[in-house]
Scaffold this active site. Structure first.
Site, PDB file in Angstrom:
ATOM      1  N   HIS A 206       0.793  -1.237   0.000  1.00 28.34           N
ATOM      2  CA  HIS A 206       0.000   0.000   0.000  1.00 28.34           C
ATOM      3  C   HIS A 206       0.822   1.283   0.000  1.00 28.34           C
ATOM      4  CE1 HIS A 206       0.861  -0.370   4.283  1.00 28.34           C
ATOM      5  NE2 HIS A 206       0.547   0.900   4.424  1.00 28.34           N
TER       6      HIS A 206
HETATM    7  N1  UDP Z   1      -3.298  -6.042   8.814  1.00 22.86           N
HETATM    8  C1  UDP Z   1      -4.591  -6.554   8.950  1.00 22.86           C
HETATM    9  N2  UDP Z   1      -5.290  -6.847   7.816  1.00 22.86           N
HETATM   10  C2  UDP Z   1      -4.782  -6.678   6.566  1.00 22.86           C
HETATM   11  C3  UDP Z   1      -3.462  -6.161   6.447  1.00 22.86           C
HETATM   12  C4  UDP Z   1      -2.755  -5.841   7.590  1.00 22.86           C
HETATM   13  O1  UDP Z   1      -5.070  -6.750  10.058  1.00 22.86           O
HETATM   14  O2  UDP Z   1      -5.492  -6.977   5.594  1.00 22.86           O
HETATM   15  C5  UDP Z   1      -2.575  -5.679  10.053  1.00 22.86           C
HETATM   16  C6  UDP Z   1      -1.209  -6.308  10.258  1.00 22.86           C
HETATM   17  O3  UDP Z   1      -1.166  -6.800  11.558  1.00 22.86           O
HETATM   18  C7  UDP Z   1      -0.245  -5.150  10.091  1.00 22.86           C
HETATM   19  C8  UDP Z   1      -1.082  -3.971  10.516  1.00 22.86           C
HETATM   20  O4  UDP Z   1      -2.385  -4.292  10.030  1.00 22.86           O
HETATM   21  O5  UDP Z   1       0.872  -5.280  10.901  1.00 22.86           O
HETATM   22  C9  UDP Z   1      -0.705  -2.606  10.026  1.00 22.86           C
HETATM   23  O6  UDP Z   1      -0.525  -2.690   8.695  1.00 22.86           O
HETATM   24  P1  UDP Z   1      -0.467  -1.583   7.603  1.00 22.86           P
HETATM   25  O7  UDP Z   1       0.295  -2.264   6.558  1.00 22.86           O
HETATM   26  O8  UDP Z   1      -1.817  -1.059   7.312  1.00 22.86           O
HETATM   27  O9  UDP Z   1       0.338  -0.329   8.193  1.00 22.86           O
HETATM   28  P2  UDP Z   1       1.869  -0.013   8.445  1.00 22.86           P
HETATM   29  O10 UDP Z   1       2.338  -0.956   9.509  1.00 22.86           O
HETATM   30  O11 UDP Z   1       2.609  -0.176   7.163  1.00 22.86           O
HETATM   31  O12 UDP Z   1       1.872   1.386   8.911  1.00 22.86           O
END
Ligand code: UDP
Length: 363
Positions: A206
């Site tokens: 993303h």
């Molecule tokens: N996650 C989730 N569902 C999804 C994708 C990710 O629950 O479909 C969780 C996963 O535990 C991940 C967290 O959301 O560590 C945060 O992810 P995201 O990639 O949105 O944010 P970032 O950590 O890159 O800021």
């Protein structure tokens, strides 16, 4: 009672405030109040996490919605300042690195309200990432900086932060995982999807650098096509990525790949159940880099840098470019698996340490 505001805005925030909310709730001196800024507001990206983590509905909802970076930041500052002026809490806790993290910090610090940042000190040293700007602003202003790993402490001290503001507490994401481990283990989504444990890859993408540019996204789609010929993959697709795939006309091609299962974004428990049984992760997510390191699952991160370097130096994470992603997948499939260890203080006790730190600070 001390009123503590916990600021949450987007998917990666909800799982970070959850262990802290429950730990504060158990004390006889703290009253945790959840402030949802409304940056992510749909079921898949927000509400489902409140259910999974057994959080109450947000006590305060700012309802800022989507918009440009400045629109979101400005709207959160205006709406939250009003709340802070009418009913000032004893402390504001911000987490992570989204626009609301920096906005709430600016609003609170200007009103002289003690503000603490959980997950402080992380740096990708890449100022083209909006998150990096939010991290720099938040850490320059907050009164208390809770870091997950030694690199966080080093970055802050190098930037001239007073050492007494910095406290290493470990990684709150591990508390979230351990809090829900039995429910994650009870869920077997891979079976429902017709997959075999240990024989599929899980993809999440993303970051604007991967999904906003047509040419880059097209290249990545081609690589996913090649990978799924050897390894079936699941791709719970982020709304931003889906939107761009549709705009650029790549979605139909992706949906036609026999080895790829495209899903809506998943809530935490089903998502982590897919992580638990996966052969490898292909991601640009910050949280997924940490979860894979903790679980010892190979992780290929499609980014030129990471603000979480311990996942590479100590864990199972490897940075990749579109040019070498496929070769790295093949190397893992051929047994060239990177092993790793759990970083220190990634032990499920971070919320406990944060509660102790808040108590010390407020007394
Ligand atoms: N996650 C989730 N569902 C999804 C994708 C990710 O629950 O479909 C969780 C996963 O535990 C991940 C967290 O959301 O560590 C945060 O992810 P995201 O990639 O949105 O944010 P970032 O950590 O890159 O800021």
């Amino acid at each position: 009672m001390k009123t503590i505001h916990l600021i949450a805005a987007a998917r990666p925030n909800f799982m970070k405030i959850a262990p802290l909310y429950h730990a504060l709730k158990q004390t006889d001196w703290a009253d945790p109040v959840i402030v949802h800024t409304g940056q992510h507001y749909d079921i898949n990206m927000s509400d489902a996490f409140f259910t999974d983590f057994q959080l109450p509905d947000p006590h305060i909802h700012l309802g800022v919605g989507s918009g440009t970076h400045a629109q979101q930041t400005g709207r959160v500052m205006i709406a939250y300042e009003e709340i802070l002026m009418n009913t000032p809490p004893d402390m504001v806790v911000v987490v992570g690195d989204v626009n609301s993290t920096a906005a709430a910090t600016m609003a609170a610090v200007k009103l002289g309200i003690p503000t603490a940042h959980l997950e402080a000190g992380l740096r990708s040293f890449d100022r083209t990432m909006p998150e990096e700007i939010n991290r720099l602003v938040t850490d320059a202003l907050a009164d208390l900086l809770w870091t997950p790993s030694p690199d966080g402490d080093e970055n802050l001290l190098r930037e001239g932060v007073a050492p007494e503001k910095v406290e290493r507490v470990g990684n709150i994401m591990i508390d979230s995982l351990e809090m829900l481990r039995s429910r994650i283990e009870a869920e077997q989504l891979f079976m429902t999807l017709g997959l075999t444990a240990g024989e599929y890859g899980l993809i999440t993408l993303h970051r604007p650098s991967n999904v906003d540019d047509r040419e880059t996204l097209e290249k990545i789609c081609g690589i996913i096509g090649n990978i799924t010929e050897r390894l079936p993959c699941v791709f719970p697709i982020h709304p931003r990525t889906r939107k761009n795939m549709e705009t650029f006309g790549f979605m139909t091609r992706l949906e036609a790949l026999p080895g790829l299962k495209i899903l809506e974004p998943l809530s935490y428990i089903p998502f982590m159940s897919l992580v638990f049984h996966s052969r490898m992760l292909i991601t640009d997510s910050g949280g997924v880099q940490e979860e894979s390191t903790y679980l010892g699952i190979p992780c290929l991160t499609l980014r030129p840098n990471t603000e979480r370097p311990v996942t590479v130096t100590e864990g199972t994470n490897q940075l990749c470019t579109p040019a070498d992603l496929e070769a790295n997948v093949n190397s893992i499939l051929n047994g060239g698996r990177k092993t790793g260890q759990k970083p220190a203080m990634w032990d499920g006790k971070t919320a406990e340490r944060v509660v102790a730190s808040i108590r010390r600070y407020l007394s």
